[in-house]
Design an enzyme around this catalytic site. Structure first.
Site, mmCIF file in Angstrom:
data_model
loop_
_atom_site.group_PDB
_atom_site.id
_atom_site.type_symbol
_atom_site.label_atom_id
_atom_site.label_comp_id
_atom_site.label_asym_id
_atom_site.label_seq_id
_atom_site.Cartn_x
_atom_site.Cartn_y
_atom_site.Cartn_z
ATOM 1 N N ASP A 88 37.229 9.681 30.485
ATOM 2 C CA ASP A 88 38.161 10.800 30.500
ATOM 3 C C ASP A 88 37.764 11.776 31.594
ATOM 4 O OD1 ASP A 88 39.652 13.328 29.083
ATOM 5 O OD2 ASP A 88 40.474 11.397 28.451
ATOM 6 N N HIS A 102 38.988 10.793 35.041
ATOM 7 C CA HIS A 102 40.196 11.594 35.238
ATOM 8 C C HIS A 102 39.970 12.823 36.104
ATOM 9 C CE1 HIS A 102 42.281 9.875 31.385
ATOM 10 N NE2 HIS A 102 41.988 8.954 32.274
#
Length: 292
Positions: A120, A143
């Site tokens: 993430d 991300h």
């Protein structure tokens, strides 16, 4: 305390019934040094995460907290920590030096931090955070660096006085992102991104004030105001043609955005900028530029 080797978490998920892995209780001014590795074996949690399997409930996830209580961390590497936002919980003015990735969770003093693996955001700064300094970050894949998301469920959110200075991002989905939900309220302001190198980043610079996690979301009038955001000395390569995306609200446009000394290319050629509802200033050499 000095850590020169590797501390590795158990891969048996049943060992974490109380949701804690490393706990320092009633200890003040503890310093941890040594260049060692804290390996959370987080892949076993990511495989069972709602982020990987949409049939699972995120509310039922119970990934353990890695570390709590006042600690100063120097020259340590954190690998594969657990959970989306339960990786490394740092309360009570924890400080870091030379940490590969961290994110800052909601807190009145913005001192709660999480360390994520590549599943993430490398850094996620959410509502309630203020007076944040993040520097010397190496991030990728994953991300990228994110302000938000903010304003979910038409809630009020506030983030202010954030400086991200000196970093390298490689093969991330996003580079420097500000993400707010449609219908939210509040503001994200006085945010500075400086001296960032990017390599094969999908969305190097992106503000999305119209975030929606379904295919069809009805438009909403309110939005979290995004203003006084400064990008300085951002260079590198974009995986997509649109290296800069400002998708701002019709009713609450982004304003006071600065792009200074920006050089982002795509496949060896000039990239593009996709900009709507944004008031900005260009200084120095800026490529690509918004056509407003």
């Amino acid at each position: 305390m000095k850590i020169t080797g590797t501390i590795e978490a158990s891969m048996d998920m049943s060992d974490y019934k109380d949701r804690h892995w490393l706990v320092f209780k009633d200890v003040n001014n503890l310093k941890v040094k040594g260049g060692g590795i804290i390996d959370g074996n987080g892949k076993i949690w990511w495989e069972k995460s709602c982020k990987k399997n949409s049939s699972k409930s995120c509310e039922e996830e119970n990934a353990p907290t890695v570390l709590t209580n006042p600690v100063v961390m120097f020259f340590l590497e954190f690998n594969y920590l657990k959970g989306l936002q339960s990786d490394l919980t740092c309360c009570c003015d924890i400080q870091f030096a030379i940490v590969l990735s961290l994110s800052i969770d909601e807190t009145n003093r913005a001192t709660s931090c999480y360390l994520n693996d590549e599943g993430d955001d490398c850094i996620s700064i959410v509502s309630g955070s203020q007076n944040i300094l993040v520097s010397d970050i190496i991030c990728g894949p994953g991300h990228g660096i994110s302000i938000g998301s903010l304003g979910e469920g038409e809630s009020e959110a506030h983030v202010s006085d954030v400086l991200v200075n000196r970093g390298t991002l490689f093969r991330t989905t996003n580079g420097l992102r500000i993400k707010t939900w449609q219908g939210g309220r509040g503001r994200a302001t006085n945010i500075m991104f400086e001296n960032i190198d990017m390599f094969d980043v999908k969305n190097p610079i992106i503000i999305d004030q119209n975030y929606c996690n379904s295919k069809s979301c009805p438009p909403k009038e309110s939005a979290v105001l995004v203003s006084h955001v400064y990008y300085r000395n951002i260079k590198g390569t974009s995986r997509t043609k649109s290296a800069i995306i400002f998708n701002c609200s019709d009713n609450v446009p982004c304003h006071s955005i600065l792009l200074q000394d920006i050089m982002l290319s795509h496949d060896g050629f000039k990239a593009e900028a996709d900009c709507r509802n944004v008031q900005l200033v260009n200084k120095g050499i800026v490529s690509p530029k918004c056509n407003l």
